[in-house]
Scaffold this active site. Structure first.
Site, PDB file in Angstrom:
ATOM      1  N   ASP A 266      17.580  12.702   6.443  1.00 48.52           N
ATOM      2  CA  ASP A 266      17.319  13.986   5.793  1.00 48.52           C
ATOM      3  C   ASP A 266      15.889  14.444   6.059  1.00 48.52           C
ATOM      4  O   ASP A 266      15.166  14.841   5.145  1.00 48.52           O
ATOM      5  CB  ASP A 266      17.608  13.891   4.294  1.00 48.52           C
ATOM      6  CG  ASP A 266      17.786  15.273   3.661  1.00 48.52           C
ATOM      7  OD1 ASP A 266      17.929  16.252   4.418  1.00 48.52           O
ATOM      8  OD2 ASP A 266      17.772  15.362   2.419  1.00 48.52           O
TER       9      ASP A 266
ATOM     10  N   GLY B  26      12.921  16.139  -8.183  1.00 51.89           N
ATOM     11  CA  GLY B  26      12.929  15.317  -6.988  1.00 51.89           C
ATOM     12  C   GLY B  26      14.284  15.325  -6.334  1.00 51.89           C
ATOM     13  O   GLY B  26      15.262  15.776  -6.903  1.00 51.89           O
ATOM     14  N   GLY B  27      14.322  14.861  -5.142  1.00 51.23           N
ATOM     15  CA  GLY B  27      15.621  14.809  -4.510  1.00 51.23           C
ATOM     16  C   GLY B  27      15.619  14.010  -3.246  1.00 51.23           C
ATOM     17  O   GLY B  27      14.649  13.966  -2.531  1.00 51.23           O
TER      18      GLY B  27
ATOM     19  N   LEU C  83       5.970  16.990 -11.803  1.00 52.96           N
ATOM     20  CA  LEU C  83       5.525  17.661 -10.580  1.00 52.96           C
ATOM     21  C   LEU C  83       6.599  18.569 -10.038  1.00 52.96           C
ATOM     22  O   LEU C  83       6.345  19.519  -9.339  1.00 52.96           O
ATOM     23  CB  LEU C  83       5.215  16.635  -9.499  1.00 52.96           C
ATOM     24  CG  LEU C  83       3.882  15.935  -9.615  1.00 52.96           C
ATOM     25  CD1 LEU C  83       3.773  14.925  -8.507  1.00 52.96           C
ATOM     26  CD2 LEU C  83       2.756  16.946  -9.538  1.00 52.96           C
ATOM     27  N   GLY C  84       7.806  18.191 -10.306  1.00 55.57           N
ATOM     28  CA  GLY C  84       8.897  18.985  -9.768  1.00 55.57           C
ATOM     29  C   GLY C  84      10.181  18.195  -9.835  1.00 55.57           C
ATOM     30  O   GLY C  84      10.184  17.043 -10.245  1.00 55.57           O
TER      31      GLY C  84
ATOM     32  N   GLY D 218      18.678  14.096  -1.474  1.00 59.46           N
ATOM     33  CA  GLY D 218      19.982  14.434  -0.941  1.00 59.46           C
ATOM     34  C   GLY D 218      21.039  13.740  -1.750  1.00 59.46           C
ATOM     35  O   GLY D 218      20.773  12.726  -2.388  1.00 59.46           O
ATOM     36  N   PRO D 219      22.214  14.263  -1.754  1.00 58.40           N
ATOM     37  CA  PRO D 219      23.269  13.623  -2.507  1.00 58.40           C
ATOM     38  C   PRO D 219      23.479  12.219  -1.972  1.00 58.40           C
ATOM     39  O   PRO D 219      23.490  12.019  -0.763  1.00 58.40           O
ATOM     40  CB  PRO D 219      24.500  14.489  -2.209  1.00 58.40           C
ATOM     41  CG  PRO D 219      23.992  15.706  -1.559  1.00 58.40           C
ATOM     42  CD  PRO D 219      22.672  15.401  -0.985  1.00 58.40           C
ATOM     43  N   VAL D 220      23.600  11.303  -2.830  1.00 59.78           N
ATOM     44  CA  VAL D 220      23.808   9.942  -2.357  1.00 59.78           C
ATOM     45  C   VAL D 220      24.942   9.320  -3.147  1.00 59.78           C
ATOM     46  O   VAL D 220      25.359   9.846  -4.165  1.00 59.78           O
ATOM     47  CB  VAL D 220      22.557   9.075  -2.544  1.00 59.78           C
ATOM     48  CG1 VAL D 220      21.439   9.558  -1.672  1.00 59.78           C
ATOM     49  CG2 VAL D 220      22.153   9.045  -3.989  1.00 59.78           C
TER      50      VAL D 220
END
Ligand SMILES: *[C@@H]1O[C@H](CO)[C@@H](O)[C@H](O)[C@H]1NC(C)=O
Ligand SMILES: *[C@@H]1O[C@H](CO)[C@@H](O)[C@H](O)[C@H]1NC(C)=O
Ligand SMILES: *[C@@H]1O[C@H](CO)[C@@H](O)[C@H](O)[C@H]1NC(C)=O
Ligand SMILES: *[C@@H]1O[C@H](CO)[C@@H](O)[C@H](O)[C@H]1NC(C)=O
Ligand SMILES: *[C@@H]1O[C@H](CO)[C@@H](O)[C@H](O)[C@H]1NC(C)=O
Ligand SMILES: *[C@@H]1O[C@H](CO)[C@@H](O)[C@H](O)[C@H]1NC(C)=O
Ligand SMILES: *[C@@H]1O[C@H](CO)[C@@H](O)[C@H](O)[C@H]1NC(C)=O
Ligand SMILES: *[C@@H]1O[C@H](CO)[C@@H](O)[C@H](O)[C@H]1NC(C)=O
Length: 825
Positions: free
Chosen positions: A633, A534-535, A531-532, A537-539
């Site tokens: 976020d 994903g994210g 689908l795309g 945010g940096p974790v």
């Protein structure tokens, strides 16, 4: 002579102080009179007082009981509800017949009276007790209680008060609202026990049920978990020849709590908060849409934890009116599909765990306490008119008694934890489908082709999201994948059946899927099914072990709210950790509001609903759920839209899963997206619920203006950012100029201005001055006077070099989420 006189006086004083009356009683000699300023009687421990009062906004005089020590006037009982006295001539006294009676001036007929026939010679007196009960007692008769106010409730249900029937006297102890806040007369809303086949508590508006408690399960009402938390209150359910009643009391007797049936059509639990010196509504029924009586109509099943639409039909049924069903109105209910044989042709039952069982009153329902659940099933199966069965008393040792329904099933709903097992009769084909599913589950495999026959409108498509932890490089990546083989759920099973299975195998509450199943569903993680990117945010790289990860996910999976993306399951195999979410067809908010061609799809009404939905979802995360999650976020790309553009917040548990103990306080590394980050978070790494509020404010302004915080440079002053632009216009009373020009004129400018003001309040520099999400929700939904916002933080554009931004812009094409290449520590 003189000394005798003195002696008599002394004796008299002694006599009066010791024998005449105590301050909590009304006797033949001691009455209370309205014009005798503030005279009342007060219970022994100074808890309750009885006297004359006028409700706020009225000059009529009533006799009532209120909390003596609470500064806010709070009547809990009113004597002459429907017969107010229009002056201060009222007198409350024991009359010649021994009754407690209220007179207006020197009139001979009372305005109100306990009005019982009193036999015997003992004199009577009335006493106000520390429980709030006013009792009429006869001396010389073993101090018998002849009458008590608890037997004649008004709108307030106190501890130890009963709801139900005294079968000897025929007294129906029900709670009725006031007519209005300034008129304690008997109103339209009532809360009463309905004896029926199986007793239930029902909230009525006039004679129409609004809410129903479900049956008494042995420990509690199936839909009143709140009223029966065993650790908080003990409950008493009495079902004898003399009495059918329910009452409760708080284990912590210092708690000041009451249930009030309000003229607005709700019954609320209200607690006194000593610190704030105010009453707080802590629970309200109806509590959600599925609580409203018959929300999904006959044979419909209401499940508020479903993603899209809470109503489904029971298996073997279909919507009576598919059109109204399509526009999300389930009240028409469901009818039996045609051509199904339901009589002696291999039928069976499908179990609905955690259900509020159908209404047992006014319909052909039967109870048999002499048989158990197994015989109940046989009995139901052998009678072709039997549609469903359940245990009559499910909490008692695996259940006793048998309830059967022989007609339409009304007002049934799902819970996550409470409720009881309900068995619905299905024909042999339906049975086969469900059995197959059951078997597959037992093998721990998710069937890829389970097709819902209950309702084709409610098929959920799973999409997958996967984190693959690449240990060697210390990098986490995230991807979202969509199954090419669509995985369909029978809706009534999606949150319930699986859970049941997991409990039995000791796996907790969340379905675990085999990696192989997911691989199959996604065509081996084929890029076609992606689908795309994903994210979240940096974790930080997770320092957690598998068990902690599982526990954390389990907790987060319990965060269920209409405005949060639903988690369907997870997969943990070796280094692979995946979360499985429901699939939302309309992608994310940013793909619509920032898209020239699409943003006219969202008119103001829809945008306002989206704003309210996001606010409610955030409020749930912050305070209504048991986890108190800070999102960290929140942004347009993390708000997904379902088929009817209902907003769902995604990525909400990520900070918790991967941040470990960093859920509150300070962090050295700032996670989030510039533009949406509050000053204290961006600069000092300090985050709190108020930093989420800041992000919400930005998002709100984006939705109103259709401009993106990270890439908007106003023509008038390119050094300003979106917030600065809106703020400048606001100061000049020209805020309407900032509104998205693609909105047609169908909006209410008052509503938009209110939203802009709320947005500006949320982005104020000082975290403490920003409203809490609950305040935001109430500001959005009520007519309130809002405070004036102070100058927001970050009025100027800054240069952004952050990955997050480039990513969220770069992946515009596909779904939802921004990205995710994360550094380990
Ligand atoms: C007050 O009530 C009494 C008795 O019901 C009535 O006679 C009288 O007119 C009323 N007075 C006023 C001012 O309404
Ligand atoms: C009641 O009281 C009023 C005023 O105090 C007086 O005028 C009237 O005569 C009294 N009526 C009776 C029956 O005592
Ligand atoms: C007392 O009860 C009788 C009969 O039950 C009723 O007619 C009368 O109106 C009542 N009186 C009051 C003051 O409630
Ligand atoms: C009670 O309900 C009826 C009809 O439902 C309505 O006309 C009436 O105004 C209501 N009364 C109050 C006091 O709310
Ligand atoms: C409720 O529980 C408390 C504490 O366990 C106990 O003191 C009290 O008597 C109980 N009340 C009833 C009505 O059983
Ligand atoms: C009924 O609800 C309204 C609105 O929430 C509130 O203002 C009022 O005080 C409530 N009444 C009672 C008796 O609690
Ligand atoms: C209520 O609060 C006051 C101060 O606000 C305090 O003195 C009192 O002890 C408190 N009472 C209880 C029961 O906590
Ligand atoms: C089925 O049950 C209903 C309700 O108990 C009863 O009236 C009816 O006679 C039963 N039918 C048969 C065939 O037992």
């Amino acid at each position: 002579m003189n000394s005798v006189n003195w002696l008599i006086r002394i004796l008299l004083v002694f006599f009066l102080s010791h024998f005449s009356f105590a301050a909590d009683t009304i006797t033949l000699d001691h009455f209370i009179q309205d014009n005798n300023d503030g005279v009342m009687i007060v219970s022994a421990a100074n808890i309750f007082a009885l006297g004359f009062f006028s409700p706020a906004g009225s000059t009529n005089r009533y006799v009532g009981i209120w909390y003596y020590q609470i500064p806010v006037e709070t009547p809990v009982w009113v004597a002459n509800r429907d017969n107010p006295i229009n002056d201060t001539s009222g007198i409350l006294r024991i009359d010649a017949g021994g009754n407690l009676a209220l007179f207006q001036g020197n009139q001979t007929l009372p305005v109100w009276s306990t009005n019982i026939s009193i036999a015997g010679s003992g004199s009577t007196f009335a006493q106000i007790l520390d429980s709030g009960n006013l009792v009429l007692i006869q001396e010389n008769n073993g101090n018998a209680v002849l009458w008590q106010s608890f037997g004649y409730p008004t709108n307030t249900w106190l501890s130890y008060m009963k709801v139900g029937f005294n079968l000897r006297t025929g007294l129906n102890q029900a709670y009725t609202s006031w007519k209005s806040s300034d008129d304690p007369g008997v109103g339209n809303i009532s809360f009463r026990m309905n004896p029926g086949v199986s007793p239930q508590l029902v909230l009525y508006k006039g004679s129409i049920p609004v809410w129903r408690s479900g049956t008494w399960t042995g420990k509690m009402w199936s839909s009143l978990p709140e009223m029966s938390r065993n650790f908080l209150i003990n409950v008493s359910f009495v079902d004898t020849d003399d009495e059918l009643s329910f009452s409760s009391d708080w284990k912590d007797s210092s708690l000041i709590a009451r249930y009030v049936t309000n003229e607005t059509g709700v019954t609320q639990r209200i607690l006194w908060n000593n610190a704030s010196q105010s009453w707080i509504i802590s629970y309200s029924i109806p509590n959600d849409q599925c609580d409203f009586y018959g929300h999904c109509g006959p044979n419909g099943y209401c499940n508020p934890y479903l993603g899209d639409f809470e109503c489904t039909c029971f298996p073997g049924f279909e919507p009576k009116s598919p059109q109204t069903w399509l526009i999300r109105d389930g009240s028409g209910g469901c009818v039996r599909k045609s051509g199904i044989s339901m009589c002696g042709n291999g039928e069976g039952f499908v179990k609905f765990p955690h259900a509020k069982v159908p209404d047992t009153s006014g319909v052909p329902a039967f109870v048999d306490m002499s048989i158990g659940l197994k015989q109940c099933a046989e009995k139901c199966l052998s009678n072709c008119s039997c549609m469903a069965y359940a245990s009559a008393n499910s909490d008692t040792n695996g259940g006793v008694g048998c309830l059967t329904w022989h007609g339409d099933l009304l007002d049934t709903r799902a819970y996550t934890e409470t409720g009881q097992d309900l068995y619905i009769r299905v024909d042999k084909n339906e049975l086969a489908r469900n059995t197959k599913k059951g078997l597959l589950q037992k093998k721990g495999v998710l069937a890829g082709v389970i097709v819902s026959s209950a309702s084709v409108f409610l098929i959920l498509v799973i999409f997958l999201r996967c984190w693959v932890q690449r240990q060697r490089r210390g990098v986490l990546t995230a991807e979202r994948m969509k199954g090419k083989n669509i995985i369909n759920f029978t809706t009534f099973e999606d949150s319930l059946g699986e859970k049941e299975f997991d409990k039995s195998t000791g796996n907790g509450d969340l379905p675990y899927f085999d990696l192989s199943t997911i691989a199959a569903a996604t065509n081996n993680f084929s890029s076609d099914n992606k689908l795309g990117q994903g994210g979240f945010g940096p974790v930080y790289k997770s320092g957690q072990g598998v068990q902690e990860f599982k526990n954390e996910i389990l907790l987060i999976s319990k965060l269920q709210h209409r405005n949060l993306v639903g988690m369907l399951g997870c997969c943990i195999e070796g280094e692979e950790k995946m979360l499985i979410y429901e699939f939302l067809p309309n992608k994310s908010l940013d793909t619509i509001i920032f898209d020239e061609s699409k943003r006219s799809l969202l008119d103001w009404k829809k945008r306002f609903e989206i704003i309210c939905g996001i606010a409610r979802g955030m409020m749930y995360l912050h305070q209504d759920s048991r986890l108190r999650v800070i999102h960290r976020d929140l942004k347009a790309s993390n708000v997904l839209l379902d088929a009817i553009m209902n907003p769902k917040i995604s990525d909400f548990g990520m900070a918790r899963i991967f941040g470990g103990d960093q859920i509150e306080g300070n962090t050295k590394r700032v996670v989030g997206t510039y533009g949406y980050m509050s000053p204290e978070y961006a600069m000092q790494g300090h985050f709190s619920m108020k930093s989420d509020v800041y992000s919400f404010g930005i998002l709100l302004l984006e939705i109103i203006t259709g401009k993106k915080i990270s890439s908007y440079f106003p023509d008038s002053n390119p050094s300003l950012n979106l917030v600065g632009h809106v703020w400048e216009l606001w100061k000049e009373d020209k805020a309407m100029e900032s509104v998205d020009s693609t909105l047609d004129d169908s909006y209410s400018s008052d509503e938009i201005l209110k939203c802009i003001q709320i947005g500006l309040l949320c982005v104020q520099e000082h975290a403490a001055h920003r409203p809490a999400m609950s305040t935001v929700v109430s500001m959005l939904s009520n007519e309130v006077t809002l405070p004036s916002p102070e100058q927001p933080a970050f009025l100027q554009n800054e240069s952004h070099k952050d990955d997050e931004i480039s990513n969220s812009e770069g992946t515009k094409s596909l779904n939802v989420v921004s990205i995710t290449t994360m550094q380990g520590r």
